[in-house]
Scaffold this motif. Structure first.
Motif, PDB file in Angstrom:
ATOM      1  N   ARG A  98       0.782  -1.022  -0.072  1.00 53.27           N
ATOM      2  CA  ARG A  98       0.154   0.090   0.005  1.00 53.27           C
ATOM      3  C   ARG A  98       0.822   1.059  -0.024  1.00 53.27           C
ATOM      4  NH1 ARG A  98      -5.485   0.224   3.171  1.00 53.27           N
ATOM      5  NH2 ARG A  98      -5.129   1.914   2.092  1.00 53.27           N
ATOM      6  N   SER A  99       2.030   1.245   0.656  1.00 54.76           N
ATOM      7  CA  SER A  99       2.906   2.402   0.802  1.00 54.76           C
ATOM      8  C   SER A  99       3.385   2.767  -0.774  1.00 54.76           C
ATOM      9  CB  SER A  99       3.806   2.055   1.560  1.00 54.76           C
ATOM     10  OG  SER A  99       4.722   1.071   1.525  1.00 54.76           O
ATOM     11  N   VAL A 100       3.604   1.969  -1.745  1.00 53.72           N
ATOM     12  CA  VAL A 100       4.117   2.027  -2.966  1.00 53.72           C
ATOM     13  C   VAL A 100       3.190   3.105  -3.637  1.00 53.72           C
ATOM     14  CG1 VAL A 100       4.464   1.251  -5.075  1.00 53.72           C
ATOM     15  CG2 VAL A 100       5.154  -0.213  -3.249  1.00 53.72           C
ATOM     16  N   ARG A 101       1.998   3.093  -3.559  1.00 51.54           N
ATOM     17  CA  ARG A 101       1.399   4.186  -4.168  1.00 51.54           C
ATOM     18  C   ARG A 101       1.814   5.650  -3.893  1.00 51.54           C
ATOM     19  NH1 ARG A 101      -3.199   2.476  -7.071  1.00 51.54           N
ATOM     20  NH2 ARG A 101      -3.530   0.432  -6.511  1.00 51.54           N
ATOM     21  N   MET A 102       1.799   5.726  -2.511  1.00 53.02           N
ATOM     22  CA  MET A 102       2.184   7.128  -1.749  1.00 53.02           C
ATOM     23  C   MET A 102       3.529   7.179  -2.276  1.00 53.02           C
ATOM     24  SD  MET A 102       1.345   8.615   2.175  1.00 53.02           S
ATOM     25  CE  MET A 102       1.890   7.311   2.856  1.00 53.02           C
ATOM     26  N   LEU A 103       4.506   6.362  -2.159  1.00 52.36           N
ATOM     27  CA  LEU A 103       5.661   6.704  -2.611  1.00 52.36           C
ATOM     28  C   LEU A 103       5.839   7.187  -3.941  1.00 52.36           C
ATOM     29  CD1 LEU A 103       8.931   6.674  -2.007  1.00 52.36           C
ATOM     30  CD2 LEU A 103       8.778   4.394  -2.629  1.00 52.36           C
ATOM     31  N   LEU A 104       5.188   6.443  -4.986  1.00 50.79           N
ATOM     32  CA  LEU A 104       5.388   7.013  -6.475  1.00 50.79           C
ATOM     33  C   LEU A 104       4.623   8.434  -6.400  1.00 50.79           C
ATOM     34  CD1 LEU A 104       4.453   3.410  -7.987  1.00 50.79           C
ATOM     35  CD2 LEU A 104       6.618   4.737  -8.018  1.00 50.79           C
ATOM     36  N   GLN A 105       3.724   8.712  -5.705  1.00 51.61           N
ATOM     37  CA  GLN A 105       2.933   9.991  -5.688  1.00 51.61           C
ATOM     38  C   GLN A 105       4.029  11.005  -5.289  1.00 51.61           C
ATOM     39  OE1 GLN A 105      -0.552  10.409  -3.646  1.00 51.61           O
ATOM     40  NE2 GLN A 105      -1.247   8.483  -4.516  1.00 51.61           N
ATOM     41  N   VAL A 106       4.811  10.912  -4.261  1.00 50.56           N
ATOM     42  CA  VAL A 106       5.675  11.724  -3.605  1.00 50.56           C
ATOM     43  C   VAL A 106       6.972  11.935  -4.698  1.00 50.56           C
ATOM     44  CG1 VAL A 106       7.581  12.069  -1.801  1.00 50.56           C
ATOM     45  CG2 VAL A 106       5.121  11.547  -1.468  1.00 50.56           C
ATOM     46  N   LEU A 107       7.372  11.020  -4.983  1.00 50.95           N
ATOM     47  CA  LEU A 107       8.404  11.100  -6.036  1.00 50.95           C
ATOM     48  C   LEU A 107       8.077  11.811  -7.344  1.00 50.95           C
ATOM     49  CD1 LEU A 107      10.029   7.303  -5.783  1.00 50.95           C
ATOM     50  CD2 LEU A 107      10.844   9.511  -4.810  1.00 50.95           C
ATOM     51  N   SER A 108       7.009  11.534  -7.922  1.00 56.38           N
ATOM     52  CA  SER A 108       6.334  12.296  -9.005  1.00 56.38           C
ATOM     53  C   SER A 108       6.155  13.756  -8.628  1.00 56.38           C
ATOM     54  CB  SER A 108       4.988  11.712  -9.401  1.00 56.38           C
ATOM     55  OG  SER A 108       4.452  12.392 -10.598  1.00 56.38           O
ATOM     56  N   LEU A 109       5.477  14.101  -7.526  1.00 53.94           N
ATOM     57  CA  LEU A 109       5.506  15.511  -7.092  1.00 53.94           C
ATOM     58  C   LEU A 109       6.643  16.211  -7.018  1.00 53.94           C
ATOM     59  CD1 LEU A 109       2.432  14.960  -4.594  1.00 53.94           C
ATOM     60  CD2 LEU A 109       2.305  16.260  -6.913  1.00 53.94           C
ATOM     61  N   ALA A 110       7.767  15.508  -6.536  1.00 51.08           N
ATOM     62  CA  ALA A 110       9.097  16.029  -6.552  1.00 51.08           C
ATOM     63  C   ALA A 110       9.604  16.676  -7.550  1.00 51.08           C
ATOM     64  CB  ALA A 110      10.018  14.959  -5.690  1.00 51.08           C
ATOM     65  N   THR A 111       9.202  16.198  -8.718  1.00 53.21           N
ATOM     66  CA  THR A 111       9.593  16.948  -9.797  1.00 53.21           C
ATOM     67  C   THR A 111       9.235  18.084 -10.226  1.00 53.21           C
ATOM     68  OG1 THR A 111       8.283  15.589 -11.396  1.00 53.21           O
ATOM     69  CG2 THR A 111      10.185  14.272 -10.621  1.00 53.21           C
ATOM     70  N   THR A 112       7.906  18.341  -9.813  1.00 57.24           N
ATOM     71  CA  THR A 112       7.018  19.558 -10.355  1.00 57.24           C
ATOM     72  C   THR A 112       7.017  20.571  -9.064  1.00 57.24           C
ATOM     73  OG1 THR A 112       4.874  18.444  -9.387  1.00 57.24           O
ATOM     74  CG2 THR A 112       5.979  18.429 -11.879  1.00 57.24           C
ATOM     75  N   GLU A 113       7.138  20.039  -7.764  1.00 58.83           N
ATOM     76  CA  GLU A 113       6.946  20.565  -6.657  1.00 58.83           C
ATOM     77  C   GLU A 113       8.325  20.394  -5.684  1.00 58.83           C
ATOM     78  OE1 GLU A 113       3.168  20.901  -4.812  1.00 58.83           O
ATOM     79  OE2 GLU A 113       2.483  19.908  -6.569  1.00 58.83           O
ATOM     80  N   PRO A 114       9.367  20.745  -6.068  1.00 58.12           N
ATOM     81  CA  PRO A 114      10.573  20.536  -5.423  1.00 58.12           C
ATOM     82  C   PRO A 114      10.669  20.897  -3.961  1.00 58.12           C
ATOM     83  CG  PRO A 114      11.228  21.647  -7.128  1.00 58.12           C
ATOM     84  CD  PRO A 114       9.934  21.381  -7.353  1.00 58.12           C
ATOM     85  N   ASP A 115      10.272  22.154  -3.808  1.00 54.22           N
ATOM     86  CA  ASP A 115      10.252  22.773  -2.622  1.00 54.22           C
ATOM     87  C   ASP A 115       9.402  22.016  -1.517  1.00 54.22           C
ATOM     88  OD1 ASP A 115      11.971  24.868  -3.641  1.00 54.22           O
ATOM     89  OD2 ASP A 115      10.271  26.104  -3.967  1.00 54.22           O
ATOM     90  N   THR A 116       8.337  21.425  -1.952  1.00 51.02           N
ATOM     91  CA  THR A 116       7.388  20.819  -1.050  1.00 51.02           C
ATOM     92  C   THR A 116       7.924  19.346  -0.870  1.00 51.02           C
ATOM     93  OG1 THR A 116       5.844  22.327  -1.579  1.00 51.02           O
ATOM     94  CG2 THR A 116       4.977  20.189  -0.328  1.00 51.02           C
TER      95      THR A 116
END
Length: 190
Positions: A98-116
Motif C-alpha cells: 500500500r505504501s508504494v502508491r504514496m511513494l510513487l506520488q511523492v516521487l512524481s510530485l518532487a519533480t514539479t514541486e521540489p520545494d514541498t
C-alpha cells in the motif's frame, strides 16, 4: 501545564493518517477533510504532528519500504538475489504494497514541486539505496559499482511497481523483476 501527548493514541492516529494518505493521495492534502474522515479534529492532528509538513513527513517515514531490514545480513550474490526478490514481493504483495502508491506520488510530485516534496523524495531514495549499496559492497563489488547496481534495483523495482499498478499484468512484470534483479546481481565485472 500542557498535557503530554498520549503515545499510543499518536501511533494509532499516525496509522490512520497513513491509511488515509495511501487511499486518498498526498497531492491535495488538506487537514480538515482528513480529520473529519478520521473522526478527529484538525486541532488534534496539529497537536500530535505539529503542522501539515510534520504530518506528511511522519506519515511518509512510517510508510517507507524498509529495505534496511531485508538487506542487513546479505553477503553473497545468492543472498542479494533473494533479498531483492523479498523486497519485490513486499512492495507488490506484502506489508509494503500500500505504501508504494504514496511513494510513487511523492516521487512524481518532487519533480514539479521540489520545494514541498524534494526532501521527502531524496530521503526515500537514500533510505532504499543505502542498505542495498552496502549489501553489494559486502559481496565484493566496488563502491561505484555497488551504487550503480543498487540504483538499478531501486529504480528498476520502482518503475516495475508503477507498471504493475497501471497494467495489472503481474506475470509479465514479475518476470521482468526477476530478469532485472538477476542482471544487477549476476553481472561479473567486479
Amino acid at each position: 501545564m500542557p498535557r503530554t501527548p498520549d503515545p499510543v493514541k499518536r501511533e494509532d492516529l499516525l496509522a490512520a493518517v497513513v491509511e488515509y494518505l495511501e487511499s486518498h493521495g498526498v497531492n491535495d492534502l488538506s487537514l480538515a477533510p482528513m480529520a473529519e474522515a478520521l473522526g478527529t479534529s484538525k486541532r488534534m492532528l496539529l497537536y500530535y504532528f505539529g503542522d501539515r509538513r510534520g504530518l506528511l513527513e511522519q506519515a511518509l517515514d512510517a510508510s517507507r519500504p524498509k529495505a534496511g531490514n531485508i538487506f542487513r545480513d546479505v553477503t553473497t550474490a545468492d543472498g542479494l538475489e533473494r533479498a531483492s526478490m523479498t523486497l519485490w514481493r513486499a512492495l507488490t504483495r506484502g506489508e509494503q504494497q500500500r505504501s508504494v502508491r504514496m511513494l510513487l506520488q511523492v516521487l512524481s510530485l518532487a519533480t514539479t514541486e521540489p520545494d514541498t516534496y524534494g526532501d521527502f523524495a531524496k530521503t526515500a531514495i537514500a533510505l532504499m539505496l543505502d542498505p542495498i549499496t552496502a549489501a553489494f559492497r559486502s559481496t565484493g563489488f566496488t563502491a561505484k559499482d555497488s551504487a550503480a547496481r543498487a540504483t538499478l534495483i531501486v529504480s528498476g523495482l520502482r518503475g516495475l511497481c508503477q507498471d504493475l499498478l497501471i497494467s495489472g499484468d503481474r506475470a509479465r512484470v514479475d518476470t521482468a523483476a526477476r530478469l532485472m534483479i538477476n542482471a544487477a546481481v549476476r553481472t561479473v565485472d567486479r
